[in-house]
Design a protein around this motif. Structure first.
Motif, PDB file in Angstrom:
ATOM      1  N   VAL A  47       2.416  14.456  -6.153  1.00  0.00           N
ATOM      2  CA  VAL A  47       1.172  14.032  -5.505  1.00  0.00           C
ATOM      3  C   VAL A  47       0.838  12.599  -5.904  1.00  0.00           C
ATOM      4  O   VAL A  47       1.002  12.208  -7.063  1.00  0.00           O
ATOM      5  N   ILE A  48       0.447  11.815  -4.925  1.00  0.00           N
ATOM      6  CA  ILE A  48      -0.111  10.490  -5.168  1.00  0.00           C
ATOM      7  C   ILE A  48      -1.618  10.639  -5.258  1.00  0.00           C
ATOM      8  O   ILE A  48      -2.247  11.234  -4.377  1.00  0.00           O
ATOM      9  N   CYS A  49      -2.201  10.153  -6.345  1.00  0.00           N
ATOM     10  CA  CYS A  49      -3.651  10.186  -6.530  1.00  0.00           C
ATOM     11  C   CYS A  49      -4.180   8.756  -6.457  1.00  0.00           C
ATOM     12  O   CYS A  49      -3.629   7.855  -7.090  1.00  0.00           O
ATOM     13  N   TYR A  50      -5.234   8.550  -5.700  1.00  0.00           N
ATOM     14  CA  TYR A  50      -5.802   7.208  -5.588  1.00  0.00           C
ATOM     15  C   TYR A  50      -7.318   7.274  -5.492  1.00  0.00           C
ATOM     16  O   TYR A  50      -7.893   8.295  -5.077  1.00  0.00           O
ATOM     17  N   SER A  51      -7.965   6.206  -5.874  1.00  0.00           N
ATOM     18  CA  SER A  51      -9.419   6.144  -5.988  1.00  0.00           C
ATOM     19  C   SER A  51     -10.112   6.516  -4.683  1.00  0.00           C
ATOM     20  O   SER A  51      -9.696   6.091  -3.596  1.00  0.00           O
ATOM     21  N   LYS A  52     -11.190   7.280  -4.798  1.00  0.00           N
ATOM     22  CA  LYS A  52     -11.980   7.639  -3.619  1.00  0.00           C
ATOM     23  C   LYS A  52     -12.711   6.436  -3.032  1.00  0.00           C
ATOM     24  O   LYS A  52     -13.171   6.482  -1.896  1.00  0.00           O
ATOM     25  N   ALA A  53     -12.809   5.362  -3.821  1.00  0.00           N
ATOM     26  CA  ALA A  53     -13.466   4.150  -3.335  1.00  0.00           C
ATOM     27  C   ALA A  53     -12.509   3.258  -2.552  1.00  0.00           C
ATOM     28  O   ALA A  53     -12.921   2.269  -1.964  1.00  0.00           O
ATOM     29  N   MET A  54     -11.228   3.646  -2.549  1.00  0.00           N
ATOM     30  CA  MET A  54     -10.238   2.826  -1.865  1.00  0.00           C
ATOM     31  C   MET A  54     -10.059   3.305  -0.427  1.00  0.00           C
ATOM     32  O   MET A  54     -10.129   4.508  -0.161  1.00  0.00           O
ATOM     33  N   HIS A  55      -9.812   2.378   0.488  1.00  0.00           N
ATOM     34  CA  HIS A  55      -9.688   2.706   1.904  1.00  0.00           C
ATOM     35  C   HIS A  55      -8.310   2.303   2.406  1.00  0.00           C
ATOM     36  O   HIS A  55      -7.595   1.530   1.788  1.00  0.00           O
ATOM     37  N   GLY A  56      -7.966   2.835   3.584  1.00  0.00           N
ATOM     38  CA  GLY A  56      -6.671   2.542   4.188  1.00  0.00           C
ATOM     39  C   GLY A  56      -5.824   3.795   4.261  1.00  0.00           C
ATOM     40  O   GLY A  56      -5.941   4.694   3.423  1.00  0.00           O
ATOM     41  N   ASP A  57      -4.986   3.880   5.268  1.00  0.00           N
ATOM     42  CA  ASP A  57      -4.118   5.038   5.458  1.00  0.00           C
ATOM     43  C   ASP A  57      -3.019   5.035   4.403  1.00  0.00           C
ATOM     44  O   ASP A  57      -2.175   4.136   4.377  1.00  0.00           O
ATOM     45  N   MET A  58      -3.028   6.027   3.512  1.00  0.00           N
ATOM     46  CA  MET A  58      -2.041   6.095   2.440  1.00  0.00           C
ATOM     47  C   MET A  58      -0.707   6.598   2.983  1.00  0.00           C
ATOM     48  O   MET A  58      -0.601   7.750   3.397  1.00  0.00           O
ATOM     49  N   GLN A  59       0.297   5.751   2.977  1.00  0.00           N
ATOM     50  CA  GLN A  59       1.616   6.133   3.490  1.00  0.00           C
ATOM     51  C   GLN A  59       2.695   6.119   2.410  1.00  0.00           C
ATOM     52  O   GLN A  59       3.879   6.235   2.709  1.00  0.00           O
ATOM     53  N   GLY A  60       2.303   5.983   1.150  1.00  0.00           N
ATOM     54  CA  GLY A  60       3.278   5.981   0.071  1.00  0.00           C
ATOM     55  C   GLY A  60       3.980   7.318  -0.043  1.00  0.00           C
ATOM     56  O   GLY A  60       3.454   8.363   0.347  1.00  0.00           O
ATOM     57  N   TYR A  61       5.197   7.294  -0.568  1.00  0.00           N
ATOM     58  CA  TYR A  61       5.949   8.522  -0.810  1.00  0.00           C
ATOM     59  C   TYR A  61       6.883   8.292  -1.980  1.00  0.00           C
ATOM     60  O   TYR A  61       7.004   7.164  -2.485  1.00  0.00           O
ATOM     61  N   TYR A  62       7.543   9.327  -2.446  1.00  0.00           N
ATOM     62  CA  TYR A  62       8.393   9.209  -3.623  1.00  0.00           C
ATOM     63  C   TYR A  62       9.512   8.196  -3.356  1.00  0.00           C
ATOM     64  O   TYR A  62      10.241   8.298  -2.373  1.00  0.00           O
ATOM     65  N   GLY A  63       9.638   7.220  -4.236  1.00  0.00           N
ATOM     66  CA  GLY A  63      10.642   6.183  -4.070  1.00  0.00           C
ATOM     67  C   GLY A  63      10.160   5.000  -3.263  1.00  0.00           C
ATOM     68  O   GLY A  63      10.844   3.982  -3.174  1.00  0.00           O
ATOM     69  N   ASN A  64       8.963   5.100  -2.694  1.00  0.00           N
ATOM     70  CA  ASN A  64       8.340   3.970  -1.993  1.00  0.00           C
ATOM     71  C   ASN A  64       6.831   4.149  -2.134  1.00  0.00           C
ATOM     72  O   ASN A  64       6.108   4.305  -1.153  1.00  0.00           O
ATOM     73  N   PHE A  65       6.380   4.101  -3.373  1.00  0.00           N
ATOM     74  CA  PHE A  65       5.009   4.487  -3.706  1.00  0.00           C
ATOM     75  C   PHE A  65       3.966   3.563  -3.080  1.00  0.00           C
ATOM     76  O   PHE A  65       2.854   3.986  -2.793  1.00  0.00           O
ATOM     77  N   PHE A  66       4.323   2.318  -2.855  1.00  0.00           N
ATOM     78  CA  PHE A  66       3.353   1.334  -2.361  1.00  0.00           C
ATOM     79  C   PHE A  66       3.742   0.855  -0.959  1.00  0.00           C
ATOM     80  O   PHE A  66       3.597  -0.314  -0.613  1.00  0.00           O
ATOM     81  N   ALA A  67       4.215   1.773  -0.145  1.00  0.00           N
ATOM     82  CA  ALA A  67       4.813   1.455   1.154  1.00  0.00           C
ATOM     83  C   ALA A  67       3.952   0.540   2.007  1.00  0.00           C
ATOM     84  O   ALA A  67       4.432  -0.461   2.533  1.00  0.00           O
ATOM     85  N   ASN A  68       2.680   0.856   2.169  1.00  0.00           N
ATOM     86  CA  ASN A  68       1.805   0.045   3.032  1.00  0.00           C
ATOM     87  C   ASN A  68       0.601  -0.473   2.257  1.00  0.00           C
ATOM     88  O   ASN A  68      -0.532  -0.455   2.741  1.00  0.00           O
ATOM     89  N   ILE A  69       0.858  -0.971   1.044  1.00  0.00           N
ATOM     90  CA  ILE A  69      -0.223  -1.446   0.184  1.00  0.00           C
ATOM     91  C   ILE A  69      -1.029  -2.565   0.843  1.00  0.00           C
ATOM     92  O   ILE A  69      -2.213  -2.755   0.533  1.00  0.00           O
ATOM     93  N   ASP A  70      -0.423  -3.286   1.782  1.00  0.00           N
ATOM     94  CA  ASP A  70      -1.156  -4.368   2.441  1.00  0.00           C
ATOM     95  C   ASP A  70      -2.270  -3.855   3.349  1.00  0.00           C
ATOM     96  O   ASP A  70      -3.098  -4.650   3.824  1.00  0.00           O
ATOM     97  N   ASP A  71      -2.314  -2.546   3.587  1.00  0.00           N
ATOM     98  CA  ASP A  71      -3.397  -1.964   4.398  1.00  0.00           C
ATOM     99  C   ASP A  71      -4.512  -1.366   3.536  1.00  0.00           C
ATOM    100  O   ASP A  71      -5.508  -0.864   4.061  1.00  0.00           O
ATOM    101  N   TRP A  72      -4.361  -1.375   2.221  1.00  0.00           N
ATOM    102  CA  TRP A  72      -5.346  -0.752   1.334  1.00  0.00           C
ATOM    103  C   TRP A  72      -6.406  -1.775   0.926  1.00  0.00           C
ATOM    104  O   TRP A  72      -6.094  -2.955   0.758  1.00  0.00           O
ATOM    105  N   TYR A  73      -7.630  -1.289   0.732  1.00  0.00           N
ATOM    106  CA  TYR A  73      -8.696  -2.212   0.334  1.00  0.00           C
ATOM    107  C   TYR A  73      -9.878  -1.447  -0.231  1.00  0.00           C
ATOM    108  O   TYR A  73     -10.052  -0.245  -0.016  1.00  0.00           O
TER     109      TYR A  73
END
Length: 495
Positions: free
Chosen positions: A467-493
């Motif tokens: 499971v990927i756990c991330y802050s409830k204050a953070m926004h953006g569609d979480m698309q990370g997965y095992y081996g590519n944990f920060f896949a779409n980090i440019d969409d997070w804010y």
């Protein structure tokens, strides 16, 4: 034309001009807002992840899950394995099997490390040999024994045996000066930076693609233990973490959660060499009596997928070789018991497990399901040392265990004498021979699967999830997965 008519036409002309003017201005205003938003949302303070200061961040030396996750910000592999366990090119641009034992990979031309120097095939080769002796990749890379740069953008890998999925093993990170630097250079979205006694991951301006993240600087916070990481998530000291623990622990985390597919099989090992479980009908009865769907939902609180094949059900090969159902077939299980010739008084089984709470829960639920078809079952949970001794000395009928299947989906550890999961199994059985023929000589997969369903050398139960756990204050569609944990980090804010 009368004055009145001229006046009316003038009014319409004015109205038309107003509407035309409004329409031409709206896109300009909208575009301006978007550009302004992109400029003002740069964030260098809010996003934080954990790492272990006592462990290395060199990708070929890191041993903790903590640091291996952090490394994914900085380094890239030839291929990543997606959530369906298919290879997706990253540094690689293409691959071909020249013959059964030769795999050639072409890398993207013009790639650079974060210092602006070229990333070439020689860097891939040196990284391969470092990965061969690393804690993270040394086991998975055993089917590949050499790598050679044939040009600046081409690498030839030699395989120990014919393996059409060998390219899926090329997930090691490519780094520069990996044996000489505390933080070897990578080609990923970020680079490590020490500043004023703190460690950061800073945006890599040499990254191969257009990359415009809000988080241009990410602080790495020293949080060494798993329990401390969970506390840091709960109180907001870190923003993001990948967790691979018991699901009871994950359930207590106060964060947004995204399930992550893993290639970790939880299975029932069977003592096929002696006792009641040496009978193939009894082994089939055990498999038929197991309700895999219930075990996934109850023992793993939904953080698992029923194993309908020896291979991961989320993979193409797993979908094509499905031989089990999610639910139990108690009627068929009872028929198999009757066919075995064992009397009711002889249907006793001992299940052993270590003290992992999920495995204990699975063992107890499996015992209930087996008792529903006529078995009498005892469950014993041991310390890891005692559990290992039980396996070594065959002090069990069934044991509960978990193994990480390599990305090429090979099951050799079950059928080779040197394999870590061969306990209780006949490595010279028909199923073992058919599997070795499939792996080594291009034998038919279908014949192996048919033999497996008849013999049941072990019982695949579930494939576990992280499971990927991330802050409830953070926004953006979480698309990370095992081996590519920060896949779409440019969409997070953060707001």
């Amino acid at each position: 034309m009368t004055k009145k008519a001229v006046a009316v036409l003038c009014v319409f002309a004015v109205i038309a001009a107003l509407f035309t003017g409004c329409k031409s201005k709206v896109p300009e205003q909208h575009e301006l807002v978007l550009q302004t938003t992109a400029q003002v949302t740069e964030d260098t303070d809010n996003f934080k992840i954990s790492y272990s200061q006592s462990d290395s961040l060199n990708p070929f030396e890191a041993t903790t899950l903590n640091n291996q996750t952090a490394d994914d910000l900085v380094y890239e592999p030839l291929f990543r394995i997606d959530e369906s366990f298919e290879a997706v090119p990253e540094i690689a641009s293409s691959y071909t099997y020249e013959d059964a034992h030769t795999l050639s990979v072409t890398i993207v031309s013009g790639l650079k490390f974060s210092d602006g120097t070229p990333l070439t095939a020689k860097n891939v080769v040196s990284s391969f040999y470092n990965a061969q002796s690393s804690p993270r990749w040394k086991n998975s890379l055993t089917p590949i024994y050499s790598a050679t740069a044939t040009s600046d953008t081409a690498v030839k890998f030699k395989l120990s045996y014919a393996n059409p999925y060998a390219h899926q093993l090329l997930t090691f990170y490519v780094a520069k000066n990996s044996s000489k630097s505390k933080y070897p250079l990578g080609s990923g979205k970020y680079k490590f930076l020490e500043e004023n006694g703190k460690l950061y991951a800073e945006k890599n301006n040499e990254y191969k693609e257009k990359f415009n993240p809000r988080f241009t600087k990410i602080q790495l916070v020293n949080v060494p233990s798993a329990e401390s990481i969970n506390n840091a998530l709960n109180i907001g000291n870190i923003s993001y973490a990948y967790r691979d623990e018991t699901n009871e622990t994950v359930a207590r985390l106060k964060c947004n959660k995204k399930q992550v597919n893993l290639n970790n099989m939880v299975f029932l090992g069977l003592r096929t060499t002696m006792g009641i479980t040496s009978n193939a009908d009894i082994r089939r009865a055990i498999s038929l009596a197991i309700d895999r769907g219930t075990l996934a939902k109850s023992a793993y609180q939904g953080y698992a997928k029923a194993a309908t094949s020896p291979f991961n059900p989320m993979s193409k090969i797993g979908r094509e070789t499905a031989i089990f159902t999610d639910s139990a077939d108690t009627a068929a299980a009872k028929q198999a018991i009757a066919k075995s010739g064992y009397k009711a008084s002889q249907l006793t089984l001992k299940i052993v497990t270590n003290q992992n709470e999920n495995k204990i829960a699975l063992a107890k639920l499996a015992a209930q399901q087996l008792e529903a078809v006529g078995f009498k079952v005892t469950v014993k949970s041991y310390s890891q040392k005692v559990f290992n001794d039980a396996l070594k000395y065959s002090n069990y009928d069934i044991y509960v265990a978990e193994t990480k299947i390599p990305n090429d989906m090979r099951l050799s550890s079950f059928f080779d004498k040197s394999g870590k999961t061969h306990y209780g199994m006949k490595t010279d059985s028909d199923t073992a021979k058919l599997y070795k023929a499939y792996i080594n000589n291009g034998g038919e997969l279908g014949k192996f699967i048919l033999s497996f369903s008849n013999e049941i050398p072990f019982v695949p139960v579930v494939y576990r999830k992280g499971v990927i756990c991330y802050s409830k204050a953070m926004h953006g569609d979480m698309q990370g997965y095992y081996g590519n944990f920060f896949a779409n980090i440019d969409d997070w804010y953060y707001n």
